[in-house]
Design a protein around this motif. Sequence first.
Motif, PDB file in Angstrom:
ATOM      1  N   PRO A  60       0.174  -5.233   0.230  1.00 17.64           N
ATOM      2  CA  PRO A  60      -0.596  -4.008   0.498  1.00 17.64           C
ATOM      3  C   PRO A  60      -0.083  -3.225   1.698  1.00 17.64           C
ATOM      4  CG  PRO A  60      -2.056  -5.868   0.067  1.00 17.64           C
ATOM      5  CD  PRO A  60      -0.677  -6.427   0.211  1.00 17.64           C
ATOM      6  N   ARG A  61       0.380  -3.936   2.724  1.00 18.49           N
ATOM      7  CA  ARG A  61       0.834  -3.230   3.919  1.00 18.49           C
ATOM      8  C   ARG A  61       2.103  -2.428   3.637  1.00 18.49           C
ATOM      9  NH1 ARG A  61       1.844  -5.830   9.956  1.00 18.49           N
ATOM     10  NH2 ARG A  61       2.520  -3.890  10.946  1.00 18.49           N
ATOM     11  N   ILE A  62       3.095  -3.063   3.009  1.00 21.18           N
ATOM     12  CA  ILE A  62       4.332  -2.351   2.688  1.00 21.18           C
ATOM     13  C   ILE A  62       4.059  -1.219   1.709  1.00 21.18           C
ATOM     14  CG2 ILE A  62       6.602  -2.576   1.600  1.00 21.18           C
ATOM     15  CD1 ILE A  62       6.801  -5.371   2.712  1.00 21.18           C
ATOM     16  N   ASN A  63       3.184  -1.476   0.748  1.00 20.01           N
ATOM     17  CA  ASN A  63       2.861  -0.456  -0.241  1.00 20.01           C
ATOM     18  C   ASN A  63       2.230   0.765   0.425  1.00 20.01           C
ATOM     19  OD1 ASN A  63       2.509   0.689  -2.815  1.00 20.01           O
ATOM     20  ND2 ASN A  63       0.443  -0.105  -2.944  1.00 20.01           N
ATOM     21  N   GLY A  64       1.273   0.538   1.323  1.00 19.43           N
ATOM     22  CA  GLY A  64       0.614   1.652   1.997  1.00 19.43           C
ATOM     23  C   GLY A  64       1.567   2.447   2.865  1.00 19.43           C
ATOM     24  N   VAL A  65       2.442   1.760   3.604  1.00 18.97           N
ATOM     25  CA  VAL A  65       3.390   2.450   4.479  1.00 18.97           C
ATOM     26  C   VAL A  65       4.409   3.231   3.662  1.00 18.97           C
ATOM     27  CG1 VAL A  65       5.210   2.109   6.191  1.00 18.97           C
ATOM     28  CG2 VAL A  65       3.073   0.846   6.390  1.00 18.97           C
ATOM     29  N   MET A  66       4.888   2.661   2.561  1.00 17.45           N
ATOM     30  CA  MET A  66       5.869   3.353   1.739  1.00 17.45           C
ATOM     31  C   MET A  66       5.272   4.590   1.078  1.00 17.45           C
ATOM     32  SD  MET A  66       8.747   1.801   2.045  1.00 17.45           S
ATOM     33  CE  MET A  66       9.711   2.367   0.661  1.00 17.45           C
ATOM     34  N   ARG A  67       4.030   4.494   0.633  1.00 14.29           N
ATOM     35  CA  ARG A  67       3.387   5.673   0.040  1.00 14.29           C
ATOM     36  C   ARG A  67       3.247   6.799   1.068  1.00 14.29           C
ATOM     37  NH1 ARG A  67      -0.076   4.624  -4.733  1.00 14.29           N
ATOM     38  NH2 ARG A  67      -1.425   6.292  -3.982  1.00 14.29           N
ATOM     39  N   ALA A  68       2.928   6.435   2.311  1.00 15.22           N
ATOM     40  CA  ALA A  68       2.766   7.451   3.353  1.00 15.22           C
ATOM     41  C   ALA A  68       4.104   8.018   3.798  1.00 15.22           C
ATOM     42  CB  ALA A  68       2.020   6.852   4.540  1.00 15.22           C
ATOM     43  N   ALA A  69       5.097   7.147   4.015  1.00 11.66           N
ATOM     44  CA  ALA A  69       6.374   7.599   4.558  1.00 11.66           C
ATOM     45  C   ALA A  69       7.192   8.389   3.543  1.00 11.66           C
ATOM     46  CB  ALA A  69       7.181   6.399   5.052  1.00 11.66           C
ATOM     47  N   LEU A  70       7.138   7.998   2.276  1.00 11.58           N
ATOM     48  CA  LEU A  70       7.956   8.655   1.264  1.00 11.58           C
ATOM     49  C   LEU A  70       7.270   9.854   0.629  1.00 11.58           C
ATOM     50  CD1 LEU A  70       9.495   5.565  -0.586  1.00 11.58           C
ATOM     51  CD2 LEU A  70      10.563   7.002   1.152  1.00 11.58           C
ATOM     52  N   LEU A  71       5.954   9.757   0.393  1.00 16.31           N
ATOM     53  CA  LEU A  71       5.269  10.771  -0.388  1.00 16.31           C
ATOM     54  C   LEU A  71       4.067  11.386   0.328  1.00 16.31           C
ATOM     55  CD1 LEU A  71       5.472   8.806  -3.736  1.00 16.31           C
ATOM     56  CD2 LEU A  71       6.753  10.857  -3.172  1.00 16.31           C
ATOM     57  N   GLY A  72       3.832  11.025   1.578  1.00 17.29           N
ATOM     58  CA  GLY A  72       2.763  11.652   2.345  1.00 17.29           C
ATOM     59  C   GLY A  72       1.370  11.269   1.907  1.00 17.29           C
ATOM     60  N   ASP A  73       1.203  10.134   1.224  1.00 17.83           N
ATOM     61  CA  ASP A  73      -0.108   9.695   0.768  1.00 17.83           C
ATOM     62  C   ASP A  73      -0.602   8.565   1.675  1.00 17.83           C
ATOM     63  OD1 ASP A  73      -2.399   9.173  -0.677  1.00 17.83           O
ATOM     64  OD2 ASP A  73      -1.391   7.844  -2.099  1.00 17.83           O
ATOM     65  N   GLY A  74      -1.568   8.891   2.549  1.00 23.54           N
ATOM     66  CA  GLY A  74      -2.090   7.884   3.467  1.00 23.54           C
ATOM     67  C   GLY A  74      -3.369   7.229   3.004  1.00 23.54           C
ATOM     68  N   SER A  75      -3.681   7.319   1.706  1.00 26.12           N
ATOM     69  CA  SER A  75      -4.949   6.802   1.202  1.00 26.12           C
ATOM     70  C   SER A  75      -5.043   5.281   1.277  1.00 26.12           C
ATOM     71  CB  SER A  75      -5.162   7.264  -0.244  1.00 26.12           C
ATOM     72  OG  SER A  75      -4.115   6.791  -1.084  1.00 26.12           O
ATOM     73  N   ARG A  76      -3.932   4.579   1.334  1.00 22.42           N
ATOM     74  CA  ARG A  76      -3.946   3.117   1.357  1.00 22.42           C
ATOM     75  C   ARG A  76      -3.472   2.555   2.691  1.00 22.42           C
ATOM     76  NH1 ARG A  76      -2.045   1.337  -4.789  1.00 22.42           N
ATOM     77  NH2 ARG A  76      -3.401   2.824  -5.876  1.00 22.42           N
ATOM     78  N   LEU A  77      -3.516   3.387   3.716  1.00 19.97           N
ATOM     79  CA  LEU A  77      -3.140   2.922   5.055  1.00 19.97           C
ATOM     80  C   LEU A  77      -4.360   2.360   5.765  1.00 19.97           C
ATOM     81  CD1 LEU A  77      -0.705   5.550   6.610  1.00 19.97           C
ATOM     82  CD2 LEU A  77      -0.233   3.154   6.131  1.00 19.97           C
ATOM     83  N   ASP A  78      -4.260   1.168   6.241  1.00 22.40           N
ATOM     84  CA  ASP A  78      -5.333   0.591   7.048  1.00 22.40           C
ATOM     85  C   ASP A  78      -5.274   1.198   8.453  1.00 22.40           C
ATOM     86  OD1 ASP A  78      -6.547  -1.522   8.967  1.00 22.40           O
ATOM     87  OD2 ASP A  78      -7.158  -2.207   6.973  1.00 22.40           O
ATOM     88  N   PRO A  79      -6.418   1.538   9.057  1.00 21.90           N
ATOM     89  CA  PRO A  79      -6.393   2.120  10.413  1.00 21.90           C
ATOM     90  C   PRO A  79      -5.659   1.258  11.425  1.00 21.90           C
ATOM     91  CG  PRO A  79      -8.572   2.369   9.437  1.00 21.90           C
ATOM     92  CD  PRO A  79      -7.781   1.512   8.494  1.00 21.90           C
ATOM     93  N   VAL A  80      -5.693  -0.069  11.239  1.00 22.34           N
ATOM     94  CA  VAL A  80      -4.984  -0.957  12.170  1.00 22.34           C
ATOM     95  C   VAL A  80      -3.484  -0.703  12.107  1.00 22.34           C
ATOM     96  CG1 VAL A  80      -4.520  -3.367  12.747  1.00 22.34           C
ATOM     97  CG2 VAL A  80      -6.804  -2.689  12.011  1.00 22.34           C
ATOM     98  N   TRP A  81      -2.953  -0.488  10.915  1.00 27.87           N
ATOM     99  CA  TRP A  81      -1.525  -0.217  10.775  1.00 27.87           C
ATOM    100  C   TRP A  81      -1.182   1.130  11.397  1.00 27.87           C
ATOM    101  CZ3 TRP A  81      -1.884  -1.153   4.787  1.00 27.87           C
ATOM    102  CH2 TRP A  81      -2.305  -2.465   4.558  1.00 27.87           C
ATOM    103  N   SER A  82      -2.032   2.125  11.211  1.00 28.70           N
ATOM    104  CA  SER A  82      -1.773   3.438  11.805  1.00 28.70           C
ATOM    105  C   SER A  82      -1.749   3.357  13.328  1.00 28.70           C
ATOM    106  CB  SER A  82      -2.836   4.442  11.350  1.00 28.70           C
ATOM    107  OG  SER A  82      -2.853   4.560   9.944  1.00 28.70           O
TER     108      SER A  82
END
Length: 274
Positions: free
Chosen positions: A211-233
Amino acid sequence: MQAPVLLPFLSLAAGIVLSRGLMLAPRECAVAFALSLLLALMARLRAARLLPVAAAAAALWLGASLETRHRNLPPPVMDAGPHETVVSQGCVAESPAWSGGRTQFLLELAPGARARMSVYPRKGEPPPALSYGQRVEVDARFRIPRNFENPGAFDYAGYLARRDIFWLGSITGADGVRVLPGFCGSHLQAWIAGVRTRALQAVDERFGRDPRINGVMRAALLGDGSRLDPVWSDAFRRTSTYHVLVISGLHITTLSTALLLLLRLFPGHPLFRF
Protein backbone atom coordinates in the motif's frame (compact mmCIF):
# COMPACT_ATOMS: atom_id res chain seq x y z
CA MET A 1 21.72 40.72 -29.94
CA GLN A 2 22.61 42.06 -26.49
CA ALA A 3 19.31 41.10 -24.82
CA PRO A 4 17.96 38.02 -26.68
CA VAL A 5 14.86 37.62 -24.50
CA LEU A 6 13.96 41.32 -24.40
CA LEU A 7 11.68 41.21 -27.46
CA PRO A 8 9.62 38.18 -26.29
CA PHE A 9 9.36 39.73 -22.83
CA LEU A 10 8.11 43.08 -24.16
CA SER A 11 5.68 41.32 -26.50
CA LEU A 12 4.31 39.20 -23.66
CA ALA A 13 3.82 42.28 -21.47
CA ALA A 14 2.18 44.16 -24.36
CA GLY A 15 -0.28 41.30 -24.84
CA ILE A 16 -1.27 41.41 -21.17
CA VAL A 17 -1.81 45.18 -21.31
CA LEU A 18 -3.73 44.93 -24.60
CA SER A 19 -6.07 42.23 -23.32
CA ARG A 20 -6.69 44.06 -20.04
CA GLY A 21 -7.39 47.34 -21.79
CA LEU A 22 -9.70 45.98 -24.50
CA MET A 23 -11.21 43.10 -22.44
CA LEU A 24 -10.51 40.59 -25.22
CA ALA A 25 -12.37 37.30 -25.24
CA PRO A 26 -10.43 34.11 -24.37
CA ARG A 27 -11.43 32.35 -27.59
CA GLU A 28 -10.23 35.24 -29.76
CA CYS A 29 -6.85 35.29 -28.02
CA ALA A 30 -6.46 31.52 -28.27
CA VAL A 31 -7.21 31.53 -32.01
CA ALA A 32 -4.82 34.42 -32.60
CA PHE A 33 -2.11 32.66 -30.61
CA ALA A 34 -2.54 29.44 -32.62
CA LEU A 35 -2.39 31.37 -35.93
CA SER A 36 0.72 33.26 -34.84
CA LEU A 37 2.42 29.98 -33.90
CA LEU A 38 1.56 28.61 -37.34
CA LEU A 39 2.98 31.76 -38.92
CA ALA A 40 6.18 31.35 -36.88
CA LEU A 41 6.53 27.77 -38.07
CA MET A 42 6.06 28.81 -41.70
CA ALA A 43 8.60 31.59 -41.26
CA ARG A 44 11.03 29.11 -39.75
CA LEU A 45 10.75 26.90 -42.82
CA ARG A 46 10.51 29.44 -45.66
CA ALA A 47 11.21 33.01 -44.53
CA ALA A 48 13.71 33.17 -41.69
CA ARG A 49 13.75 36.98 -41.73
CA LEU A 50 10.12 37.06 -40.61
CA LEU A 51 10.74 34.69 -37.70
CA PRO A 52 11.42 37.41 -35.07
CA VAL A 53 8.20 39.23 -36.01
CA ALA A 54 6.16 36.00 -35.94
CA ALA A 55 7.69 34.95 -32.62
CA ALA A 56 6.94 38.38 -31.15
CA ALA A 57 3.33 38.08 -32.33
CA ALA A 58 3.06 34.65 -30.73
CA ALA A 59 4.40 36.02 -27.46
CA LEU A 60 1.96 38.93 -27.62
CA TRP A 61 -1.09 36.70 -28.05
CA LEU A 62 0.24 34.31 -25.44
CA GLY A 63 0.30 37.19 -22.96
CA ALA A 64 -3.25 38.14 -23.97
CA SER A 65 -4.42 34.54 -23.49
CA LEU A 66 -2.81 34.35 -20.05
CA GLU A 67 -4.50 37.60 -19.01
CA THR A 68 -7.93 36.31 -20.03
CA ARG A 69 -7.37 33.12 -18.07
CA HIS A 70 -6.37 34.93 -14.87
CA ARG A 71 -8.79 37.83 -15.21
CA ASN A 72 -10.59 38.72 -11.98
CA LEU A 73 -14.34 38.66 -12.58
CA PRO A 74 -17.18 39.09 -10.06
CA PRO A 75 -17.82 35.70 -8.39
CA PRO A 76 -21.14 33.97 -9.10
CA VAL A 77 -23.79 33.97 -6.37
CA MET A 78 -25.90 31.04 -5.16
CA ASP A 79 -29.23 31.87 -3.52
CA ALA A 80 -28.98 29.29 -0.74
CA GLY A 81 -27.74 29.18 2.84
CA PRO A 82 -24.95 26.88 4.07
CA HIS A 83 -27.43 24.67 5.99
CA GLU A 84 -29.97 24.42 3.18
CA THR A 85 -30.04 21.31 0.99
CA VAL A 86 -30.19 22.26 -2.68
CA VAL A 87 -31.04 20.04 -5.65
CA SER A 88 -28.66 20.98 -8.47
CA GLN A 89 -27.62 19.61 -11.83
CA GLY A 90 -24.20 19.85 -13.39
CA CYS A 91 -21.35 18.15 -15.16
CA VAL A 92 -18.59 16.06 -13.58
CA ALA A 93 -15.59 18.17 -14.61
CA GLU A 94 -12.86 16.07 -12.99
CA SER A 95 -12.26 12.40 -12.38
CA PRO A 96 -13.47 11.51 -8.85
CA ALA A 97 -11.01 10.48 -6.15
CA TRP A 98 -11.68 8.35 -3.07
CA SER A 99 -9.93 9.63 0.06
CA GLY A 100 -10.51 9.47 3.79
CA GLY A 101 -13.90 7.77 3.59
CA ARG A 102 -15.30 10.21 1.05
CA THR A 103 -15.46 10.67 -2.72
CA GLN A 104 -14.42 14.06 -4.06
CA PHE A 105 -15.15 15.40 -7.52
CA LEU A 106 -15.52 18.70 -9.34
CA LEU A 107 -19.04 19.70 -10.35
CA GLU A 108 -19.53 22.37 -13.03
CA LEU A 109 -22.88 23.99 -12.36
CA ALA A 110 -22.51 26.57 -15.15
CA PRO A 111 -19.68 27.86 -17.35
CA GLY A 112 -17.12 29.40 -15.00
CA ALA A 113 -19.00 28.30 -11.86
CA ARG A 114 -17.78 25.10 -10.19
CA ALA A 115 -18.09 23.42 -6.81
CA ARG A 116 -15.74 20.99 -5.06
CA MET A 117 -18.06 18.19 -3.97
CA SER A 118 -17.53 15.68 -1.16
CA VAL A 119 -19.74 12.59 -0.98
CA TYR A 120 -19.90 10.77 2.39
CA PRO A 121 -21.41 7.29 1.86
CA ARG A 122 -23.32 5.77 4.73
CA LYS A 123 -21.94 2.74 6.50
CA GLY A 124 -21.94 -0.23 4.15
CA GLU A 125 -22.67 1.86 1.06
CA PRO A 126 -20.31 1.67 -1.93
CA PRO A 127 -19.02 5.01 -3.25
CA PRO A 128 -20.88 6.40 -6.27
CA ALA A 129 -19.53 5.26 -9.64
CA LEU A 130 -18.72 8.54 -11.38
CA SER A 131 -16.50 9.52 -14.29
CA TYR A 132 -15.62 12.66 -16.20
CA GLY A 133 -18.31 13.96 -18.55
CA GLN A 134 -21.34 12.56 -16.74
CA ARG A 135 -24.38 14.73 -16.12
CA VAL A 136 -25.50 14.36 -12.52
CA GLU A 137 -28.13 15.64 -10.11
CA VAL A 138 -27.09 16.13 -6.50
CA ASP A 139 -28.75 16.84 -3.16
CA ALA A 140 -26.09 18.94 -1.48
CA ARG A 141 -25.35 21.73 0.94
CA PHE A 142 -23.06 24.44 -0.40
CA ARG A 143 -20.83 26.88 1.42
CA ILE A 144 -18.37 29.53 0.29
CA PRO A 145 -14.66 28.73 0.84
CA ARG A 146 -13.02 30.88 3.50
CA ASN A 147 -9.43 31.48 4.53
CA PHE A 148 -7.90 31.24 7.95
CA GLU A 149 -7.23 34.72 9.30
CA ASN A 150 -3.72 33.87 10.48
CA PRO A 151 -0.98 36.22 9.21
CA GLY A 152 0.67 34.78 6.13
CA ALA A 153 -1.89 32.00 5.76
CA PHE A 154 -2.39 30.38 2.36
CA ASP A 155 -5.05 32.08 0.20
CA TYR A 156 -7.16 28.95 -0.23
CA ALA A 157 -10.26 30.80 -1.44
CA GLY A 158 -8.23 32.70 -4.03
CA TYR A 159 -6.58 29.50 -5.20
CA LEU A 160 -9.98 27.88 -5.76
CA ALA A 161 -11.37 31.00 -7.46
CA ARG A 162 -8.55 30.89 -10.01
CA ARG A 163 -9.85 27.44 -10.92
CA ASP A 164 -13.44 28.74 -11.13
CA ILE A 165 -14.35 26.92 -7.89
CA PHE A 166 -16.59 29.12 -5.74
CA TRP A 167 -18.37 26.61 -3.46
CA LEU A 168 -17.65 23.56 -1.37
CA GLY A 169 -20.47 21.01 -1.52
CA SER A 170 -21.32 18.24 0.93
CA ILE A 171 -23.49 15.21 0.09
CA THR A 172 -24.58 12.63 2.64
CA GLY A 173 -25.16 9.17 1.23
CA ALA A 174 -24.35 7.79 -2.20
CA ASP A 175 -28.02 8.17 -3.17
CA GLY A 176 -27.49 11.95 -3.05
CA VAL A 177 -25.84 11.68 -6.47
CA ARG A 178 -27.93 10.56 -9.44
CA VAL A 179 -26.47 10.08 -12.92
CA LEU A 180 -28.50 11.66 -15.73
CA PRO A 181 -28.49 10.61 -19.40
CA GLY A 182 -26.26 12.43 -21.84
CA PHE A 183 -22.64 13.54 -22.05
CA CYS A 184 -21.13 16.91 -21.14
CA GLY A 185 -17.68 18.36 -21.22
CA SER A 186 -14.90 17.85 -23.73
CA HIS A 187 -14.34 14.61 -25.63
CA LEU A 188 -10.60 15.28 -25.51
CA GLN A 189 -10.71 15.67 -21.73
CA ALA A 190 -12.80 12.51 -21.50
CA TRP A 191 -10.15 10.64 -23.47
CA ILE A 192 -7.38 12.03 -21.23
CA ALA A 193 -9.36 11.08 -18.11
CA GLY A 194 -9.78 7.57 -19.49
CA VAL A 195 -6.05 7.26 -20.12
CA ARG A 196 -5.32 8.45 -16.58
CA THR A 197 -7.80 5.96 -15.13
CA ARG A 198 -6.17 3.11 -17.04
CA ALA A 199 -2.75 4.31 -15.87
CA LEU A 200 -3.93 4.28 -12.24
CA GLN A 201 -5.25 0.76 -12.73
CA ALA A 202 -1.87 -0.29 -14.16
CA VAL A 203 -0.09 1.17 -11.10
CA ASP A 204 -2.48 -0.75 -8.82
CA GLU A 205 -1.80 -3.99 -10.68
CA ARG A 206 1.96 -3.48 -10.53
CA PHE A 207 2.36 -2.11 -6.99
CA GLY A 208 -0.92 -3.05 -5.31
CA ARG A 209 0.68 -5.54 -2.94
CA ASP A 210 2.45 -2.78 -1.00
CA PRO A 211 0.00 0.00 0.00
CA ARG A 212 2.78 2.46 0.77
CA ILE A 213 4.59 2.06 -2.56
CA ASN A 214 1.27 2.05 -4.39
CA GLY A 215 0.14 5.30 -2.77
CA VAL A 216 3.45 7.07 -3.39
CA MET A 217 3.62 5.93 -7.02
CA ARG A 218 0.07 7.09 -7.71
CA ALA A 219 0.89 10.52 -6.27
CA ALA A 220 4.34 10.94 -7.83
CA LEU A 221 3.45 9.70 -11.32
CA LEU A 222 -0.17 10.75 -11.75
CA GLY A 223 -0.88 13.32 -9.04
CA ASP A 224 -3.43 11.15 -7.21
CA GLY A 225 -2.97 11.48 -3.45
CA SER A 226 -6.14 9.61 -2.49
CA ARG A 227 -4.21 6.62 -1.11
CA LEU A 228 -1.48 8.52 0.71
CA ASP A 229 -1.42 8.04 4.45
CA PRO A 230 -0.84 11.35 6.32
CA VAL A 231 2.12 9.73 8.10
CA TRP A 232 3.85 9.13 4.76
CA SER A 233 3.16 12.70 3.65
CA ASP A 234 4.72 14.04 6.86
CA ALA A 235 7.88 12.05 6.14
CA PHE A 236 8.19 13.75 2.76
CA ARG A 237 7.61 17.16 4.37
CA ARG A 238 10.32 16.59 6.98
CA THR A 239 12.83 15.75 4.25
CA SER A 240 11.76 18.75 2.08
CA THR A 241 10.73 16.46 -0.80
CA TYR A 242 6.96 16.94 -0.57
CA HIS A 243 6.98 18.67 -3.96
CA VAL A 244 7.60 15.22 -5.49
CA LEU A 245 4.05 14.30 -4.49
CA VAL A 246 2.42 17.68 -5.15
CA ILE A 247 3.82 18.11 -8.68
CA SER A 248 3.26 14.81 -10.44
CA GLY A 249 5.82 13.38 -12.83
CA LEU A 250 3.28 13.33 -15.64
CA HIS A 251 2.91 17.13 -15.46
CA ILE A 252 6.68 17.60 -15.56
CA THR A 253 6.95 15.24 -18.52
CA THR A 254 4.25 17.11 -20.45
CA LEU A 255 5.87 20.51 -19.79
CA SER A 256 9.33 19.22 -20.73
CA THR A 257 7.98 17.69 -23.95
CA ALA A 258 6.34 20.97 -24.98
CA LEU A 259 9.53 22.94 -24.23
CA LEU A 260 11.76 20.48 -26.12
CA LEU A 261 9.37 20.56 -29.09
CA LEU A 262 9.53 24.37 -29.14
CA LEU A 263 13.33 24.33 -29.05
CA ARG A 264 13.30 21.66 -31.76
CA LEU A 265 11.26 23.89 -34.05
CA PHE A 266 13.50 26.92 -33.49
CA PRO A 267 16.98 25.52 -32.76
CA GLY A 268 19.72 28.00 -32.08
CA HIS A 269 17.69 31.12 -32.77
CA PRO A 270 18.74 34.15 -30.63
CA LEU A 271 15.19 34.58 -29.36
CA PHE A 272 15.43 31.25 -27.57
CA ARG A 273 18.93 31.52 -26.11
CA PHE A 274 19.02 31.92 -22.35
